[in-house]
Design an enzyme around this catalytic site. Structure first.
Site, PDB file in Angstrom:
ATOM      1  N   LYS A   1       4.788   5.612  -4.948  1.00 37.68           N
ATOM      2  CA  LYS A   1       4.367   6.432  -3.811  1.00 37.68           C
ATOM      3  C   LYS A   1       5.572   6.668  -2.907  1.00 37.68           C
ATOM      4  O   LYS A   1       6.076   5.738  -2.284  1.00 37.68           O
ATOM      5  CB  LYS A   1       3.268   5.765  -2.990  1.00 37.68           C
ATOM      6  CG  LYS A   1       2.691   6.729  -1.922  1.00 37.68           C
ATOM      7  CD  LYS A   1       1.872   6.025  -0.879  1.00 37.68           C
ATOM      8  CE  LYS A   1       2.705   5.599   0.304  1.00 37.68           C
ATOM      9  NZ  LYS A   1       3.253   6.753   1.096  1.00 37.68           N
TER      10      LYS A   1
ATOM     11  N   GLU B   1      13.489  -3.411  16.519  1.00 39.61           N
ATOM     12  CA  GLU B   1      14.204  -2.488  15.635  1.00 39.61           C
ATOM     13  C   GLU B   1      14.026  -1.067  16.153  1.00 39.61           C
ATOM     14  O   GLU B   1      12.916  -0.528  16.152  1.00 39.61           O
ATOM     15  CB  GLU B   1      13.676  -2.601  14.200  1.00 39.61           C
ATOM     16  CG  GLU B   1      14.489  -1.804  13.204  1.00 39.61           C
ATOM     17  CD  GLU B   1      14.040  -2.030  11.768  1.00 39.61           C
ATOM     18  OE1 GLU B   1      14.892  -1.946  10.870  1.00 39.61           O
ATOM     19  OE2 GLU B   1      12.842  -2.276  11.546  1.00 39.61           O
TER      20      GLU B   1
ATOM     21  N   CYS C   1      17.740   0.079   7.782  1.00 43.95           N
ATOM     22  CA  CYS C   1      17.138  -1.241   8.011  1.00 43.95           C
ATOM     23  C   CYS C   1      18.173  -2.319   8.251  1.00 43.95           C
ATOM     24  O   CYS C   1      17.901  -3.319   8.917  1.00 43.95           O
ATOM     25  CB  CYS C   1      16.233  -1.610   6.847  1.00 43.95           C
ATOM     26  SG  CYS C   1      17.036  -1.498   5.236  1.00 43.95           S
TER      27      CYS C   1
END
Length: 488
Positions: A181, A388, A291
């Site tokens: 996906k 973050e 990330c």
């Protein structure tokens, strides 16, 4: 602003065919540079995941073409896929830039790197083997390494094609079959990769691509009883959900590459201007949507003011605009939600007392552009130092001693990456051994290659991708004991 790019595939890819979703629903994919709809994409959900899993199960059957294929031949198919990606690098990069907003130059770099990842794992196909084990008595014991089976893979929007590569390459090398996906924000390059997999000769059912949303298509993959493993890259919050789904379903194996708030520590024995460049690229690369970005920049107090001056100038010089313009260094954030999140955290930094050296506002009035932003006088308790951000926002903190900065660097729930800039090898090794992070970069940052394992400590993830370690996530070890008949 947008370059004209022909969109070739918008349907689901199941059993080597492009098909409409069972529901017939579609969703738009948006160009983040102007907010306009690029195309309407077939929206997969549980019914479509079920169909894809059935196709993947047939392809994994012990009598199937894929399972009976010579490992060297499997490697040749992966090389063929790499050849096709290399052939179409300009088109794939254009598609990536249109759908994601990253600069065209960066997209080309991502696609070329993806070719290298596929070629690296193609070379592993006929080198995956077990061992013989000495045992007592008359038994002969050996192990086999076998593919785990049907794997579900859920990838993010920040590196759409490269993250597909990190998932597909080891899964194909080990002989697994795939239901992938892509992120709903960036489905276009994954669908094109599916077409290339078919063109390369990879058998029907081995690769399946189901665009859709996390709570529907993603959840169906995580909960499916016939999927043996899920590999996910994305937020720590969703990582928790996937682990829970795996536990509630069939205890499928899970590997997670999640968020980060990575420290980059800069000592006072270095060239400050060069260190500022490394730190700038560590944070602002891919618009901060990384990330493992060096999002907490710790600078020694003796060089702090000089460093801030250079960091400010680098951000001021950064060119933001049309991602297809070869001069552009930074395009838009991915969508309205991420734009709002970044701007909200910038606002919190201002309110909590950090000093805006430059930026801090929206860029233009079309698309999701954010000015390159540098904060100084950041303290550990501020949101911009703890959360973050996933945007072009550099937070610069001051430190004095090694012990202090190690403690502060580790004072986080994350542990994906880290870096240190120093001329002192003792400092470098002390930090490298003490920091709680899956990667430590010394006098560089974001140095990732196909051979090197990548993954996180703590809530930054479970398992590793890339290198030989990446293969282990897709293999089961079987022990075989054979009793040898006595001569009598």
């Amino acid at each position: 602003m947008a370059k004209q790019v022909k969109i070739k595939y918008t349907q689901l890819f199941i059993n080597n065919e492009f098909v409409d979703s069972v529901s017939g629903r579609k969703f738009p994919t948006i160009n983040p540079a102007d907010g306009k709809v690029i195309a309407e994409i077939s929206e997969g959900d549980k019914a479509d995941v079920d169909k894809a899993v059935e196709a993947a199960k047939r392809a994994f059957n012990r009598k199937s073409e894929w399972r009976k294929m010579n490992p060297f031949a499997r490697g040749q198919l992966i090389h063929k896929l790499a050849d096709l990606i290399e052939r179409d690098v300009d088109y794939i990069a254009s598609l990536e830039t249109l759908d994601n907003g990253k600069t065209y130059a960066n997209a080309v770099g991502d696609i070329r790197a993806s070719v290298a990842f596929f070629r690296y794992y193609a070379g592993w196909c006929d080198k995956i083997f077990g061992t013989t084990i000495p045992t007592d008595g008359t038994n002969f014991t050996l192990t086999r390494k076998e593919p785990i089976g049907v794997v579900g893979q859920i990838i993010p929007w920040n590196y759409p094609f490269m993250m597909l590569t990190w998932k597909w390459a080891p899964a194909l090398a080990t002989g697994c079959t795939i239901v992938l996906k892509p992120a709903e924000q960036t489905p276009l390059t994954a669908l094109y990769a599916a077409a290339l997999a078919k063109e390369a000769g990879i058998p029907a059912g081995v690769v399946n691509v189901i665009p859709g949303y996390g709570p529907t298509a993603g959840a169906a993959i995580s909960e499916h009883p016939d999927i043996c493993k899920v590999a996910f890259t994305g937020s720590s919050e969703v990582g928790h959900i996937i682990m829970q789904a795996a536990g509630k379903s069939n205890l499928k194996r899970v590997s997670l590459e999640l968020g980060g708030k990575s420290p980059l520590v800069i000592f006072d024995d270095i060239d400050v201007k060069e260190a500022a460049k490394i730190a700038h690229n560590a944070l602002f690369g891919n618009h901060g949507q990384n990330c493992c970005a060096g999002s907490r920049t710790f600078v020694h107090s003796k060089v702090y003011d000089e460093f801030v001056k250079h960091a400010k100038q680098l951000a001021l010089d950064r060119i933001v605009g049309d991602p297809f313009d070869h001069k552009t260094q930074q395009g838009p954030q991915i969508d309205q939600d991420m734009f709002d999140k970044v701007m909200g955290l910038i606002k919190s930094g201002k309110e909590q007392g950090a000093v805006v050296q430059t930026g801090g506002e929206r860029k233009g009035d079309i698309g999701f552009f954010v000015q390159p932003t540098v904060f100084s006088n950041v303290t550990d308790d501020m949101r911009i130092a703890k959360e973050e951000i996933f945007g072009p926002v550099q937070s610069i903190l001051k430190f004095n001693t090694m012990d202090e900065v190690i403690d502060r660097a580790n004072r986080t729930n994350y542990g994906l990456a880290s870096g240190i800039i120093t001329k002192d090898i003792n400092k470098a090794l002390t930090f490298a051994q003490a920091v709680e992070a899956g990667s430590v970069w010394v006098n560089c940052y974001d140095a990732i290659t196909p051979q090197t394992p990548f993954g996180g400590f703590k809530q930054s993830g479970i398992g590793r991708e890339l290198g030989e370690e990446g293969l282990k996530e897709y293999l089961e070890i079987k022990t075989i004991n054979i009793k040898i008949a006595s001569e009598n």
